[in-house]
Each structure stands twice: as structure tokens, then as C-alpha cells.
Scaffold this active site. Structure first.
Site, PDB file in Angstrom:
ATOM      1  N   LYS A  16       0.806  -1.247   0.155  1.00  0.00           N
ATOM      2  CA  LYS A  16      -0.064  -0.131  -0.044  1.00  0.00           C
ATOM      3  C   LYS A  16       0.753   1.213   0.207  1.00  0.00           C
ATOM      4  O   LYS A  16       1.680   1.488   0.927  1.00  0.00           O
ATOM      5  CB  LYS A  16      -0.879  -0.063   1.148  1.00  0.00           C
ATOM      6  CG  LYS A  16      -1.871   1.148   1.484  1.00  0.00           C
ATOM      7  CD  LYS A  16      -2.788   0.923   2.450  1.00  0.00           C
ATOM      8  CE  LYS A  16      -3.808   2.204   2.389  1.00  0.00           C
ATOM      9  NZ  LYS A  16      -4.907   1.999   3.416  1.00  0.00           N
TER      10      LYS A  16
ATOM     11  N   LYS B 205      -1.979  -1.426  -3.945  1.00  0.00           N
ATOM     12  CA  LYS B 205      -2.982  -0.444  -3.802  1.00  0.00           C
ATOM     13  C   LYS B 205      -2.084   0.951  -3.975  1.00  0.00           C
ATOM     14  O   LYS B 205      -1.111   0.977  -3.011  1.00  0.00           O
ATOM     15  CB  LYS B 205      -3.660  -0.455  -2.809  1.00  0.00           C
ATOM     16  CG  LYS B 205      -4.661   0.673  -2.465  1.00  0.00           C
ATOM     17  CD  LYS B 205      -5.305   0.470  -0.771  1.00  0.00           C
ATOM     18  CE  LYS B 205      -5.909   1.708  -0.447  1.00  0.00           C
ATOM     19  NZ  LYS B 205      -6.620   1.377   0.673  1.00  0.00           N
TER      20      LYS B 205
HETATM   21  C1  PBG Z   1      -7.850   2.941   5.208  1.00  0.00           C
HETATM   22  C2  PBG Z   1      -7.940   3.004   3.814  1.00  0.00           C
HETATM   23  C3  PBG Z   1      -7.668   3.954   2.905  1.00  0.00           C
HETATM   24  C4  PBG Z   1      -8.262   3.554   1.685  1.00  0.00           C
HETATM   25  C5  PBG Z   1      -8.763   1.891   2.072  1.00  0.00           C
HETATM   26  N1  PBG Z   1      -8.433   1.798   3.392  1.00  0.00           N
HETATM   27  C6  PBG Z   1      -7.034   5.238   3.001  1.00  0.00           C
HETATM   28  C7  PBG Z   1      -5.917   5.571   3.491  1.00  0.00           C
HETATM   29  O1  PBG Z   1      -5.027   4.651   3.820  1.00  0.00           O
HETATM   30  O2  PBG Z   1      -5.701   6.750   3.857  1.00  0.00           O
HETATM   31  C8  PBG Z   1      -8.094   3.936   0.284  1.00  0.00           C
HETATM   32  C9  PBG Z   1      -9.361   3.418  -0.672  1.00  0.00           C
HETATM   33  C10 PBG Z   1      -9.547   4.492  -1.694  1.00  0.00           C
HETATM   34  O3  PBG Z   1      -8.824   5.295  -1.857  1.00  0.00           O
HETATM   35  O4  PBG Z   1     -10.415   4.021  -2.512  1.00  0.00           O
HETATM   36  N2  PBG Z   1      -6.627   2.441   5.783  1.00  0.00           N
END
Ligand code: PBG
Length: 342
Positions: free
Chosen positions: A208, A263
């Protein structure tokens, strides 16, 4: 110069060889297609919110809504009717419930747990995926707890394990840690196993990135105000890195992850490809909020052909090696695929 792919064919190829021949007719294009998108590839994220009788528009994500729990049944029935295999819940927590330790995350009756129970009652067969991270619940917007001015890895792990357990108890099928703390997959696996949830899967957000593409999502769950201009760089990955991604995947697999997520999606297709080539495990892309809003925004302006751009953006993930895609376009795509005669 690079060796030709196949020496035999590369000598004096034209006009005997014509690449366009296979492309001339629709039947032939179907026969030679190397990848396909099906409803089985889709995971749909659903935003849930507190209060009653709400189906709220999200300004930065046109076409996407937040549902209060009393409006959820209709949405679950709709998604089920499209035969989408799984959904992922994301809660917008009431501000007064947000604390520095994010304790609402471990409340057995929080929005997510209630949503799981509702969904399982409406359709027990629909797969449910739940995020494990503290950002929807903390007043500072971070995914972990802060101790001495930094996000404390090990203290956060204790809460994440508890969060995973209550979600499994409520009926969640797949626990999806998205917090990027070290060691969480192994400890969550142990916690689930010790409590009899040996078949609850773990889909780890192993890779991520600290990405600006999450902006609209943070609006949707209401964490952007809390996070303000602070960054998640001390736990999410640096977009400059790719070998590090493989290391993250390897660790999570060793700790017991069943499936892995990369992601965001489109800016990281190279990573998806590498992960799939190296590990041959079920790999998913999250086509995140910013990707959705970019594409949808341009569609709404009339700059893109809606169906073509959406399908092209999704087939790219299949081509890169994905087993499936978490996408806000899931219902749109399923509607079209289900109505195709071929
Ligand atoms: C939370 C989380 C996030 C997303 C999914 N789970 C945001 C972040 O880490 O700030 C983002 C998903 C999206 O942008 O569609 N941990």
C-alpha cells in the site's frame, strides 16, 4: 539489439504474416483474446454511515453514496442480484466517537459489525471483506495509535487483532489489514485461529503506497479533516520503490496471508505484474477512489466514452496479472456483463 522473440517468424515476415488478419472480425477477436473481465473478478466497496434513512452523495466521488444501515438491505439485494462475489465495507464514524486510540474499532456493535450482520441476514452467500486499520476511528486520522509523537507499531497491533476478531465474530469472511503495521498478518492469523476462526481468510493490503489517490476516499469516510496535512509516510510505502513491494508480499505470505492487494492500481501496474510473476498467488488491485473520480469526472465532462474507458481501465489489471479488482465501478460493469448475450 534484443534477440527477436522468435527468429523463424521474424525473417521476411510481411506480407505472409499480417497481424491484422486475426483482428478483422469480431468472432476472431474473441477467439484470440488473451484476457477477459468477468463478474467473478469484481469486489465492490460500500460506504456506510450513522443515522437513519441516508443515501448521501459523496462530492468527490460522483455516483457513489454512503448508506445508513436501514438503507443497506436494498443495496445488498441489488449487489447480490448482479452476482458480484464480494463487497468491502468502509464506515464513516460519527465524530463524537473518534478518539486518539480509535477504540470504536473494537466495539462489537460498531457500524461495520452491524453492517456485516445485516448483509449476512440478507444474503449469507455474499462474501464480506472488512478493512482492519484505525483511521475511520481515530481523531487524528492515522491508521495506528500515537505514542510519543509517532505511530506505535506494536501497541497498534493489539487493537488490530481485537478489531479483526470482532469482525470475524460478526460474520466477516475476509479480514483485510490495510494499516501497514509490521507483523500484523501473523498476529491476526494467530488471534483468529486461537478463537476458532481457522477458515476466515486474510486478504492483506501487503503493498500500500502513500498515495494522493486516496484523497476522495478520505472525504467519503470523513477522515480528511482529522488527518489534515499530516502524512502516512512512516507506514505506507514510498512510490519510488518496487523491490520493497516484493519484500512486503513475501513477509505477509509467510505470516499467513491468503491473498494480497496492491494499492492504488493503475499507477502501480508494474508492481502487480512483478508480484504475480514472482509469487503466483491470488493478487488483487484496488482501483482506488482517486482513480475512480478521475475517470468518472472525465466521463461526466463528456471527454471519455464511459463503457470503453471503464472496461479498458479494468482489463489492464487482468492483463497485469490480477485475480480480481476492488472497484467502485463493479455494479456498472456487472450490469453490462450480465446483459451481454455472448
Ligand atoms: C484506510 C484505507 C484507505 C483506503 C482504503 N482503506 C485510505 C488511506 O489509507 O488513507 C483508500 C481507498 C480508496 O482511496 O478508494 N486505511
Amino acid at each position: 539489439m534484443k534477440e527477436p522473440h522468435n527468429k523463424l517468424f521474424s525473417i521476411n515476415s510481411y506480407p505472409r504474416v499480417r497481424m491484422r488478419r486475426n483482428r478483422m472480425h469480431e468472432f476472431s477477436r474473441r477467439l484470440v483474446s488473451e484476457n477477459n473481465l468477468t463478474v467473478d473478478d469484481l469486489i465492490y466497496p460500500i460506504f456506510i454511515t450513522y443515522g437513519l434513512n441516508k443515501k448521501e452523495k459523496i462530492n468527490s466521488m460522483p455516483g457513489i453514496y454512503r448508506f445508513s444501515l436501514d438503507r443497506l438491505e436494498t443495496e445488498i439485494k441489488y449487489i447480490s442480484s448482479l452476482n458480484i462475489p464480494a463487497i468491502a465495507f468502509f464506515p464513516q464514524t460519527e465524530n463524537k466517537l473518534k478518539t486518539s486510540d480509535g477504540r470504536e474499532a473494537v466495539n462489537k456493535n460498531n457500524l461495520v459489525c452491524e453492517a456485516i450482520r445485516i448483509s449476512k441476514k440478507v444474503n449469507p452467500e455474499l462474501g464480506i471483506i472488512c478493512d482492519v486499520a484505525l483511521d475511520p476511528y481515530t481523531d487524528h486520522g492515522h491508521d495506528g495509535v500515537i505514542i510519543d509523537n509517532h505511530i506505535d507499531n506494536d501497541k497498534t497491533l493489539e487493537i488490530l487483532c481485537q478489531q479483526s476478531l470482532i469482525q470475524a465474530e460478526a460474520g466477516c469472511n475476509i479480514i483485510a489489514p490495510s494499516d501497514m503495521m509490521d507483523g500484523r498478518v501473523g498476529l491476526i492469523r494467530d488471534t483468529l485461529d486461537k478463537n476458532g476462526f481457522i477458515n476466515v481468510q486474510i486478504m492483506s493490503y501487503a503493498v500500500k503506497y502513500a498515495s494522493a489517490f486516496y484523497g476522495p476516499f478520505r472525504d467519503a469516510v470523513g477522515s480528511s479533516i482529522n488527518l489534515s496535512n499530516k502524512s502516512k509516510n512512516s507506514y505506507q510505502m514510498d512510490p519510488k520503490n518496487s523491490d520493497e513491494a516484493l519484500r512486503e508480499i513475501e513477509l505477509d505470505l509467510n505470516e499467513g496471508a491468503d491473498m494480497v492487494i496492491v494499492k492504488p492500481g493503475m499507477p502501480y501496474l508494474d508492481i502487480i505484474h512483478k508480484v504475480r510473476e514472482n509469487f503466483k498467488v491470488p493478487t488483487y488491485a484496488y482501483q482506488v477512489s482517486g482513480e475512480y473520480s478521475m475517470i468518472k469526472g472525465a466521463i461526466d465532462k463528456g471527454w471519455f466514452d464511459e463503457e470503453k474507458i471503464i472496461f479498458e481501465s479494468l482489463i489492464a489489471f487482468k492483463r497485469a496479472g490480477c485475480s480480481g479488482i476492488i472497484t467502485y465501478f463493479a455494479p456498472y460493469v456487472a450490469e453490462i456483463l450480465n446483459n451481454r448475450k455472448i
